[in-house]
Design a protein around this motif. Structure first.
Motif, short mmCIF file in Angstrom:
data_model
loop_
_atom_site.label_atom_id
_atom_site.label_comp_id
_atom_site.label_asym_id
_atom_site.label_seq_id
_atom_site.Cartn_x
_atom_site.Cartn_y
_atom_site.Cartn_z
N GLN A 290 0.74 -1.18 -0.16
CA GLN A 290 0.01 -0.10 -0.03
C GLN A 290 0.69 1.28 -0.04
OE1 GLN A 290 -0.76 -2.58 2.54
NE2 GLN A 290 -2.82 -2.01 3.08
N THR A 291 0.16 2.36 -0.72
CA THR A 291 0.83 3.45 -0.59
C THR A 291 -0.28 4.55 -0.17
OG1 THR A 291 0.22 4.18 -3.03
CG2 THR A 291 2.48 3.32 -2.42
N PHE A 292 0.02 5.61 0.60
CA PHE A 292 -0.86 6.35 1.44
C PHE A 292 -0.92 7.71 1.08
CE2 PHE A 292 -1.72 8.58 5.06
CZ PHE A 292 -3.25 8.08 5.37
N HIS A 293 -2.05 8.37 0.71
CA HIS A 293 -2.04 10.01 0.50
C HIS A 293 -3.06 10.46 1.15
CE1 HIS A 293 0.37 8.76 -3.07
NE2 HIS A 293 -0.55 7.90 -3.00
N LEU A 294 -2.68 11.50 2.07
CA LEU A 294 -3.65 12.08 2.96
C LEU A 294 -3.93 13.62 2.61
CD1 LEU A 294 -5.18 11.88 5.43
CD2 LEU A 294 -3.30 13.09 6.95
N TYR A 295 -5.32 13.90 2.62
CA TYR A 295 -5.69 15.03 1.70
C TYR A 295 -6.73 15.83 2.96
CZ TYR A 295 -4.10 13.19 -2.38
OH TYR A 295 -3.25 12.45 -3.29
N GLY A 296 -6.34 16.02 4.00
CA GLY A 296 -7.32 16.59 5.03
C GLY A 296 -7.97 15.54 5.72
N ASP A 297 -9.25 15.75 5.40
CA ASP A 297 -10.43 14.83 5.87
C ASP A 297 -10.64 13.75 4.99
OD1 ASP A 297 -10.47 16.14 8.13
OD2 ASP A 297 -12.50 17.20 7.75
N ALA A 298 -9.83 13.57 3.87
CA ALA A 298 -9.86 12.40 3.13
C ALA A 298 -8.49 11.90 2.73
CB ALA A 298 -10.46 13.08 1.44
N ALA A 299 -8.60 10.63 2.39
CA ALA A 299 -7.34 10.01 2.05
C ALA A 299 -7.55 8.99 1.07
CB ALA A 299 -6.84 9.27 3.38
N VAL A 300 -6.35 8.59 0.40
CA VAL A 300 -6.64 7.57 -0.76
C VAL A 300 -5.51 6.41 -0.23
CG1 VAL A 300 -6.16 7.06 -3.35
CG2 VAL A 300 -7.39 9.26 -2.49
N VAL A 301 -5.89 5.32 -0.62
CA VAL A 301 -5.05 4.02 -0.31
C VAL A 301 -4.67 3.39 -1.65
CG1 VAL A 301 -4.24 2.02 1.00
CG2 VAL A 301 -5.23 4.12 2.17
N ILE A 302 -3.77 3.11 -2.01
CA ILE A 302 -3.58 2.09 -3.24
C ILE A 302 -2.72 0.94 -2.94
CG2 ILE A 302 -2.53 2.49 -5.71
CD1 ILE A 302 -2.95 5.47 -5.49
N GLY A 303 -3.02 -0.09 -3.43
CA GLY A 303 -2.28 -1.26 -3.24
C GLY A 303 -2.75 -2.40 -3.98
N ILE A 304 -2.39 -3.81 -3.64
CA ILE A 304 -2.70 -4.93 -3.98
C ILE A 304 -3.69 -5.82 -3.00
CG2 ILE A 304 -1.81 -7.07 -5.12
CD1 ILE A 304 -1.19 -4.82 -6.82
N THR A 305 -4.57 -6.36 -3.48
CA THR A 305 -5.36 -7.21 -2.65
C THR A 305 -5.16 -8.64 -3.22
OG1 THR A 305 -6.96 -5.63 -2.10
CG2 THR A 305 -7.65 -7.88 -1.73
N SER A 306 -4.68 -9.58 -2.56
CA SER A 306 -4.51 -10.97 -2.81
C SER A 306 -5.74 -11.92 -2.20
CB SER A 306 -3.11 -11.53 -2.48
OG SER A 306 -2.28 -10.95 -3.09
N VAL A 307 -6.40 -12.52 -3.07
CA VAL A 307 -7.67 -13.23 -2.68
C VAL A 307 -7.45 -14.71 -3.27
CG1 VAL A 307 -9.12 -11.33 -2.54
CG2 VAL A 307 -9.08 -12.67 -4.66
N GLU A 308 -7.92 -15.61 -2.23
CA GLU A 308 -8.20 -17.16 -2.66
C GLU A 308 -9.32 -17.51 -1.94
OE1 GLU A 308 -4.69 -19.33 -1.35
OE2 GLU A 308 -3.31 -17.90 -1.99
#
Length: 148
Positions: free
Chosen positions: A92-110
């Protein structure tokens, strides 16, 4: 002119109100911890956790490109279809914008869907909002990562 001086003097006499700024490192920790709780909820079929952590206007755009709202997402988890054995976020990478945030990453599922086993990785983008003293997931988008 006296009125202007009086207004300036009055403004300077008012004590500064404390600014209740949140700590960015704590926000990051709280959001990533909540992301982990959401993964566990999907893995364990825990609809109550989803109800607590998804914003009322939550929308998930799945890898099929079809949006699902909060109620649809919760209903899918309650149905147990698909059933997840593994549901984990990483990178994950994390970006904070005051009262909002964006998280980008990979989800692995099985797991299993329709009785068939599956395993896949998805690139995700999660959008978080800070509301009523806590972070809620407002939107999520997932795209299947092609196998090399």
């Amino acid at each position: 002119m006296k009125a202007v001086h009086w207004c300036v003097a009055a403004a300077l006499a008012v004590p500064a109100l404390p600014v209740l700024a949140r700590d960015a490192a704590q926000d990051r920790h709280d959001i990533l911890e909540t992301e982990t709780a959401l993964c566990e909820a999907f893995e364990n079929g825990d609809a109550d956790t989803l109800r607590a952590l998804l914003d009322e206007r939550f929308v998930l755009t799945g890898s099929n490109g079809i949006p699902a709202d909060r109620a649809q997402t919760i209903a899918e988890v309650e149905s147990g279809e698909p059933a997840y054995d593994v549901f984990r976020n990483h990178g994950q990478t994390f970006h904070l914008y005051g009262d909002a945030a964006v998280v980008i990453g990979i989800t692995s599922v099985e797991g299993k869907a329709g009785g068939e086993a599956f395993a896949a990785d998805f690139q995700f983008t999660d959008t978080w909002v800070y509301r009523d003293g806590r972070w809620l997931l407002a939107a999520s988008h997932a795209t299947r990562v092609s196998a090399p």
